[in-house]
Design a protein around this motif. Structure first.
Motif, PDB file in Angstrom:
ATOM      1  N   ILE A 122       0.839  -1.206   0.000  1.00 48.70           N
ATOM      2  CA  ILE A 122       0.000   0.000   0.000  1.00 48.70           C
ATOM      3  C   ILE A 122       0.875   1.257   0.000  1.00 48.70           C
ATOM      4  N   LEU A 123       1.964   1.216   0.745  1.00 42.23           N
ATOM      5  CA  LEU A 123       2.877   2.367   0.771  1.00 42.23           C
ATOM      6  C   LEU A 123       3.542   2.567  -0.584  1.00 42.23           C
ATOM      7  N   PHE A 124       3.962   1.468  -1.230  1.00 41.94           N
ATOM      8  CA  PHE A 124       4.538   1.584  -2.573  1.00 41.94           C
ATOM      9  C   PHE A 124       3.528   2.200  -3.536  1.00 41.94           C
ATOM     10  N   ALA A 125       2.281   1.703  -3.473  1.00 42.37           N
ATOM     11  CA  ALA A 125       1.246   2.182  -4.377  1.00 42.37           C
ATOM     12  C   ALA A 125       0.967   3.668  -4.154  1.00 42.37           C
ATOM     13  N   TYR A 126       1.058   4.109  -2.898  1.00 43.77           N
ATOM     14  CA  TYR A 126       0.799   5.511  -2.582  1.00 43.77           C
ATOM     15  C   TYR A 126       1.958   6.421  -3.005  1.00 43.77           C
ATOM     16  N   PHE A 127       3.159   6.094  -2.558  1.00 42.89           N
ATOM     17  CA  PHE A 127       4.302   6.980  -2.803  1.00 42.89           C
ATOM     18  C   PHE A 127       4.715   7.023  -4.277  1.00 42.89           C
ATOM     19  N   PHE A 128       4.422   5.949  -5.025  1.00 42.14           N
ATOM     20  CA  PHE A 128       4.767   5.924  -6.446  1.00 42.14           C
ATOM     21  C   PHE A 128       3.512   5.957  -7.320  1.00 42.14           C
ATOM     22  N   HIS A 129       2.486   6.615  -6.827  1.00 42.38           N
ATOM     23  CA  HIS A 129       1.218   6.640  -7.550  1.00 42.38           C
ATOM     24  C   HIS A 129       1.340   7.307  -8.911  1.00 42.38           C
ATOM     25  N   ASP A 130       2.332   8.158  -9.054  1.00 41.63           N
ATOM     26  CA  ASP A 130       2.504   8.881 -10.326  1.00 41.63           C
ATOM     27  C   ASP A 130       3.104   8.009 -11.420  1.00 41.63           C
ATOM     28  N   SER A 131       3.581   6.807 -11.082  1.00 36.79           N
ATOM     29  CA  SER A 131       4.247   5.965 -12.082  1.00 36.79           C
ATOM     30  C   SER A 131       3.997   4.482 -11.796  1.00 36.79           C
ATOM     31  N   LYS A 132       3.303   3.812 -12.715  1.00 36.31           N
ATOM     32  CA  LYS A 132       3.103   2.370 -12.568  1.00 36.31           C
ATOM     33  C   LYS A 132       4.421   1.616 -12.669  1.00 36.31           C
ATOM     34  N   TRP A 133       5.356   2.155 -13.428  1.00 35.36           N
ATOM     35  CA  TRP A 133       6.652   1.489 -13.562  1.00 35.36           C
ATOM     36  C   TRP A 133       7.421   1.521 -12.247  1.00 35.36           C
ATOM     37  N   LYS A 134       7.380   2.648 -11.553  1.00 34.09           N
ATOM     38  CA  LYS A 134       8.030   2.724 -10.239  1.00 34.09           C
ATOM     39  C   LYS A 134       7.352   1.767  -9.262  1.00 34.09           C
TER      40      LYS A 134
ATOM     41  N   VAL B 153       0.234  -9.157  -9.389  1.00 29.86           N
ATOM     42  CA  VAL B 153      -0.734  -8.070  -9.565  1.00 29.86           C
ATOM     43  C   VAL B 153      -0.292  -7.089 -10.653  1.00 29.86           C
ATOM     44  N   ILE B 154       0.982  -7.076 -10.985  1.00 28.34           N
ATOM     45  CA  ILE B 154       1.531  -6.049 -11.887  1.00 28.34           C
ATOM     46  C   ILE B 154       0.820  -5.998 -13.242  1.00 28.34           C
ATOM     47  N   PRO B 155       0.563  -7.139 -13.915  1.00 26.86           N
ATOM     48  CA  PRO B 155      -0.142  -7.051 -15.206  1.00 26.86           C
ATOM     49  C   PRO B 155      -1.504  -6.380 -15.094  1.00 26.86           C
ATOM     50  N   PHE B 156      -2.214  -6.620 -13.993  1.00 27.31           N
ATOM     51  CA  PHE B 156      -3.537  -6.006 -13.815  1.00 27.31           C
ATOM     52  C   PHE B 156      -3.415  -4.493 -13.631  1.00 27.31           C
ATOM     53  N   MET B 157      -2.357  -4.060 -12.978  1.00 28.65           N
ATOM     54  CA  MET B 157      -2.124  -2.627 -12.826  1.00 28.65           C
ATOM     55  C   MET B 157      -1.994  -1.945 -14.182  1.00 28.65           C
ATOM     56  N   PHE B 158      -1.260  -2.585 -15.098  1.00 30.72           N
ATOM     57  CA  PHE B 158      -1.025  -1.973 -16.410  1.00 30.72           C
ATOM     58  C   PHE B 158      -2.239  -2.114 -17.337  1.00 30.72           C
ATOM     59  N   LEU B 159      -3.114  -3.068 -17.049  1.00 33.12           N
ATOM     60  CA  LEU B 159      -4.339  -3.211 -17.841  1.00 33.12           C
ATOM     61  C   LEU B 159      -5.400  -2.188 -17.437  1.00 33.12           C
ATOM     62  N   TYR B 160      -5.268  -1.632 -16.257  1.00 33.88           N
ATOM     63  CA  TYR B 160      -6.260  -0.670 -15.753  1.00 33.88           C
ATOM     64  C   TYR B 160      -6.229   0.610 -16.594  1.00 33.88           C
ATOM     65  N   ASN B 161      -7.406   0.994 -17.086  1.00 33.10           N
ATOM     66  CA  ASN B 161      -7.473   2.177 -17.949  1.00 33.10           C
ATOM     67  C   ASN B 161      -7.890   3.446 -17.214  1.00 33.10           C
ATOM     68  N   GLY B 162      -8.058   3.350 -15.905  1.00 41.16           N
ATOM     69  CA  GLY B 162      -8.403   4.530 -15.115  1.00 41.16           C
ATOM     70  C   GLY B 162      -9.878   4.860 -15.087  1.00 41.16           C
TER      71      GLY B 162
END
Length: 255
Positions: free
Chosen positions: A163-175, A215-224
């Motif tokens: 959750i902390l990774f997702a929050y602090f790097f919210h600006d970049s899915k790659w990060k 979970v990473i592939p699902f993150m990149f499939l998300y279109n917002g």
């Protein structure tokens, strides 16, 4: 044509695999351990969508309140389940993990936006303390409740850092992806001793929270996009999650 998934579709996929995993946990003798292995993306996906929702919700207060109310009601239900089913009572409470995670990143966010230096330090210290509490509830801290139930943080060791990774790097899915991959393999080598520490294929499947990176592939499939939205859909997970656990628990007792 690019294949994408919206928020509602991702939740529906996670719900299906969540049921599969909980059926396996209750009836593991009847299913392959692969069923558990294939579901390791579910809790991280719900957590990742929660963090995304944190940045888009109209009211963080209402969102946080819903999670904590659901967590408390779920914990009460768990105590009742132990009173009825004894050792087959329900221990799961992902609401508690998500509520603590949401509260922690909210406090971090308030610290980031405040201009008062002293307040910034206090808020960051509180957020760090909540993070430590979450990890303690995941590893060593066990709060007993009536009938053999207890307060523990479901998937906390996996989800609190996530959750902390997702929050602090919210600006970049790659990060986010790099941080998640690094932490996944850190868990593998420190908690499970690497390849040499896994005793057989079944134990490899069971001790598999380190496979958070699924979970990473699902993150990149998300279109917002939100997808189909309704009042019922907003509350569906809060109702479905405890209901399916109770149904599976009842079936495990009567079958």
């Amino acid at each position: 044509m690019k294949f994408e998934l919206n928020r509602a579709q991702l939740k529906n996929i996670a719900l299906v695999f969540m049921v599969l995993d909980n059926v396996w946990l209750r009836f593991s003798a009847s299913f392959s351990s692969m069923a558990h292995l294939a579901t390791r993306f579910v809790a991280p996906l719900f957590a990742w969508l929660m963090v995304d929702g944190f940045f888009h919700t109209k009211s963080r207060g209402h969102y946080c309140r819903r999670l904590w109310i659901a967590a408390i009601l779920m914990q009460v239900g768990n105590v009742i389940s132990f009173a009825i089913f004894k050792e087959k009572g329900i221990t799961d409470n992902i609401f508690l993990t998500l509520a603590l995670g949401f509260t922690t990143i909210w406090i971090f966010d308030m610290a980031k936006t405040t201009k008062q230096h002293g307040k910034k330090i206090r808020l960051r210290a509180l957020a760090i303390a909540l993070t430590a509490l979450g990890l303690a509830l995941s590893i060593v801290l066990y709060i007993p409740l009536p009938f053999g139930s207890a307060i523990m943080l479901e998937g906390g060791l996996q989800l609190i850092p996530f959750i902390l990774f997702a929050y602090f790097f919210h600006d970049s899915k790659w990060k986010q992806a790099v941080a998640i991959l690094a932490y996944s393999f850190l868990m593998f080598f420190t908690l499970y001793g690497g390849i040499g520490g896994v005793q057989g294929f079944d134990m490899f499947c069971v001790n598999s929270d380190w496979m958070t990176f699924l979970v990473i592939p699902f993150m990149f499939l998300y279109n917002g996009n939100e997808g189909r939205k309704s009042s019922f859909g907003k509350w569906f997970f809060y109702i479905f999650y405890p209901s399916h656990l109770w149904i599976i628990a009842i079936l495990s007792v009567v079958l």
